[in-house]
Design a protein around this motif. Structure first.
Motif, PDB file in Angstrom:
ATOM      1  N   ALA A 254      44.622  36.932  46.154  1.00  0.00           N
ATOM      2  CA  ALA A 254      44.848  38.277  45.842  1.00  0.00           C
ATOM      3  C   ALA A 254      44.131  38.651  44.585  1.00  0.00           C
ATOM      4  O   ALA A 254      43.739  39.733  44.582  1.00  0.00           O
ATOM      5  N   PHE A 255      44.316  37.750  43.716  1.00  0.00           N
ATOM      6  CA  PHE A 255      43.632  38.171  42.143  1.00  0.00           C
ATOM      7  C   PHE A 255      42.195  38.404  42.173  1.00  0.00           C
ATOM      8  O   PHE A 255      41.503  38.734  41.180  1.00  0.00           O
ATOM      9  N   GLU A 256      41.521  37.954  43.438  1.00  0.00           N
ATOM     10  CA  GLU A 256      40.006  38.056  43.402  1.00  0.00           C
ATOM     11  C   GLU A 256      39.665  39.582  43.637  1.00  0.00           C
ATOM     12  O   GLU A 256      38.573  40.037  43.371  1.00  0.00           O
ATOM     13  N   ASP A 257      40.727  40.376  44.128  1.00  0.00           N
ATOM     14  CA  ASP A 257      40.405  41.825  44.203  1.00  0.00           C
ATOM     15  C   ASP A 257      40.959  42.533  43.234  1.00  0.00           C
ATOM     16  O   ASP A 257      42.017  42.190  42.381  1.00  0.00           O
ATOM     17  N   PRO A 258      40.690  43.687  42.601  1.00  0.00           N
ATOM     18  CA  PRO A 258      41.029  44.374  41.517  1.00  0.00           C
ATOM     19  C   PRO A 258      42.398  45.210  41.933  1.00  0.00           C
ATOM     20  O   PRO A 258      42.699  45.266  43.077  1.00  0.00           O
ATOM     21  N   GLN A 259      43.260  45.176  40.926  1.00  0.00           N
ATOM     22  CA  GLN A 259      44.676  45.415  41.011  1.00  0.00           C
ATOM     23  C   GLN A 259      44.638  46.817  41.896  1.00  0.00           C
ATOM     24  O   GLN A 259      45.646  46.831  42.878  1.00  0.00           O
TER      25      GLN A 259
END
Length: 541
Positions: A254-259
């Motif tokens: 998940a944290f590979e994508d921007p918030q």
């Protein structure tokens, strides 16, 4: 009086009906024993207001009758109990299954006759049934759990358990009603009762994550399209992790994508009206920080719905991560707490001290008078229905004794020491972690092929080797211990809802499709891990 068959089937819900139909195709004589006075299983007993399936209607339908797929017209995205029960009755009627079902017949004991190689099935009607093979389709959630609350037996006004709801309509109008339990059943019942009761008190011990079902009527165009696509749907179900239609993860981390992208994805899945939020990213169930973000997203939704900030905060789950317990699909649950006639009673903060003749007394001294009490505390799940049948295997050993420290099975299908006893959606199989209709199909087909193999190879008895059970338990524990779910053991997935019940992983959590592959491989290798006996065997170590 004794009656003899090739196979005795226990239960006349979806599992029992499918097995009975399959045995007929095989030319076997069979009888199904059912404690109710009609078919339906869980949908016969669970008639409580608001009862509804949390699997979309098209997916929650029998895959073995393609003609019925085309003829039956589901009216809603998520079917209500009366429609599902009517559907089960139609299945039984179309295939004339009731002629082989003994209704109002409860199994009181089941014993293996080692000399004759038969199961002796005793019932409360006085009729005893004999068969070399028994298939239990008793259902994972069919043994209601009455909570151990002091004084509950003293309540003198109407008290109803959601799992044994009266057949006659229950009138809530103008009444003060208490609902104890906020799992899936409690949420559904409370939502419906709130529309009728004079005042509803929801007794909540554990706040729950609940997603909007966004239920709606099915249009004629959608109905036609779904009927056209049934073959594609079945293929997808049989090859998926949970035998269900879910959008694949947007990414594995998940944290590979921007918030901003993550939150947009959560929002999109919240508005699908399925359980897709749980699969937004591949690490939601394993990474605590990712799970915390999604959990907070859901809590934000609750705070936005419930107008009173104090009540909203009490409704926000904080004890367990999202997805570690059964996800609830609701039809306006949080909205009821904006009604003047609904009160939330936080019994984690102020526990129930006892139930009296006329109401509930809390530890703080507060007394809530009630005209009616609804118990929605669930079931002695998965193992309870089997232990309740008082099953005795070889050497006089009971199943209750064998499972003293938790279930011991091979594939969730059979147990060492209990030859020719099969369990549909039994302990340590996917059971509730898959669409149960498809889990039933996989088990029925496997059992049928096993029985055909036994006939072809002249095998009198089949049972797992003790070592096979031990190895399977290691696999069940291994997959159950992965991720955040293993950290939350105080729930019915592990027996945590029943005082004194041993804690263990009751289900296989490694995915429906992987489980099916394992079962097929074992069968294709000549039933590896099973003991095949050409003559009935007596007690052995």
């Amino acid at each position: 009086m004794h009656e003899r068959f090739d196979v005795v089937v226990i239960g006349a819900g979806f599992g029992g009906l499918h097995m009975l139909w399959k045995l007929r195709q095989m030319g076997r004589t069979a009888v199904a024993l059912e404690k109710a006075d009609d078919v339906g299983g869980t949908w016969y007993w669970n008639r409580y207001p608001g009862a509804r399936c949390d699997v979309p209607s098209f997916e929650y339908s029998v895959p073995w009758d393609p003609e019925l797929e085309q003829e039956w017209n589901w009216s809603e995205k998520y079917s209500a109990q009366p429609e599902i029960l009517a559907y089960v009755e139609e299945v039984a009627k179309r295939h004339d299954l009731k002629r082989d079902i003994r209704f109002e017949t409860t199994v009181t004991a089941m014993t293996r006759d080692e000399t004759r190689g038969l199961w002796i099935v005793e019932t409360d009607t006085g009729v005893t049934f004999e068969a070399p093979v028994v298939v239990s389709a008793a259902g994972c959630l069919s043994a209601p759990n009455l909570p151990d609350i002091p004084g509950i037996e003293d309540f003198s006004r109407p008290l109803h358990h959601t799992g044994r709801w009266p057949h006659d309509p229950v009138d809530f109008s103008g009444k003060s009603v208490g609902v104890i339990g906020t799992g899936s059943t409690g949420v559904q019942a409370s939502t419906a009762i709130a529309a009728e009761a004079g005042h509803l008190y929801v007794f909540q011990r554990t706040a729950q994550y609940s997603l909007p079902a966004l239920n709606r009527d099915i249009s004629a165009e959608e109905l036609a399209e779904q009927k056209r696509a049934y073959a594609e749907l079945r293929q997808l179900q049989r090859s998926s992790f949970g035998a269900a239609v879910i959008d694949p993860p947007k990414g594995m981390k998940a944290f590979e994508d921007p918030q901003e992208e993550r939150l947009a994805e959560y929002e999109r899945r919240w508005n699908i009206g399925r359980q897709d939020l749980l699969a937004a990213y591949g690490d939601i169930s394993t990474d605590p920080e990712v799970n915390a973000e999604v959990s907070e997203f859901v809590r934000g939704k609750i705070r936005a719905i419930v107008k009173d900030p104090e009540i909203a905060e009490k409704l926000c789950p904080k004890v367990n991560p999202l997805g570690t317990r059964r996800i609830i699909m609701d039809t306006g649950y949080f909205e009821i707490f904006n009604q003047d006639n609904v009160s939330l009673v936080d019994i984690r903060e102020d526990p129930i001290e006892r139930i009296t003749e006329t109401g509930v007394k809390l530890r703080s001294g507060q007394f809530i008078e009630l005209d009616m009490l609804v118990i929605a505390t669930g079931y002695d799940a998965v193992t309870g229905p089997l232990i309740d049948m008082n099953i005795t295997g070889r050497g006089g050993r009971t199943l209750a004794d064998k499972w003293e420290h938790g279930p011991e099975t091979y594939l969730g299908l059979m147990m060492h020491g209990f030859p020719n006893l099969f369990t549909i959606t039994g302990p340590q199989s996917p059971t509730v972690h898959a669409n149960v209709i498809m889990a039933i199909e996989q088990h029925v087909e496997w059992i049928a092929k096993c029985l055909a193999f036994m006939e072809r190879e002249q095998v009198a008895e089949i049972e797992p080797a003790r070592q096979s059970e031990e190895e399977w338990k290691k696999q069940v524990d291994a997959v159950g211990s992965v991720g955040l779910r293993a950290k939350d053991t105080n729930n019915w997935y592990t027996g945590g809802n029943i005082p004194g019940k041993p804690r263990s992983f009751l289900t296989w959590q490694g995915g429906f499709v992987r489980y099916g592959e394992i079962c097929d491989t074992i069968a294709n290798e000549g039933y590896r891990g099973f003991e095949l006996n050409r003559e009935p065997t007596k007690a052995s170590a």
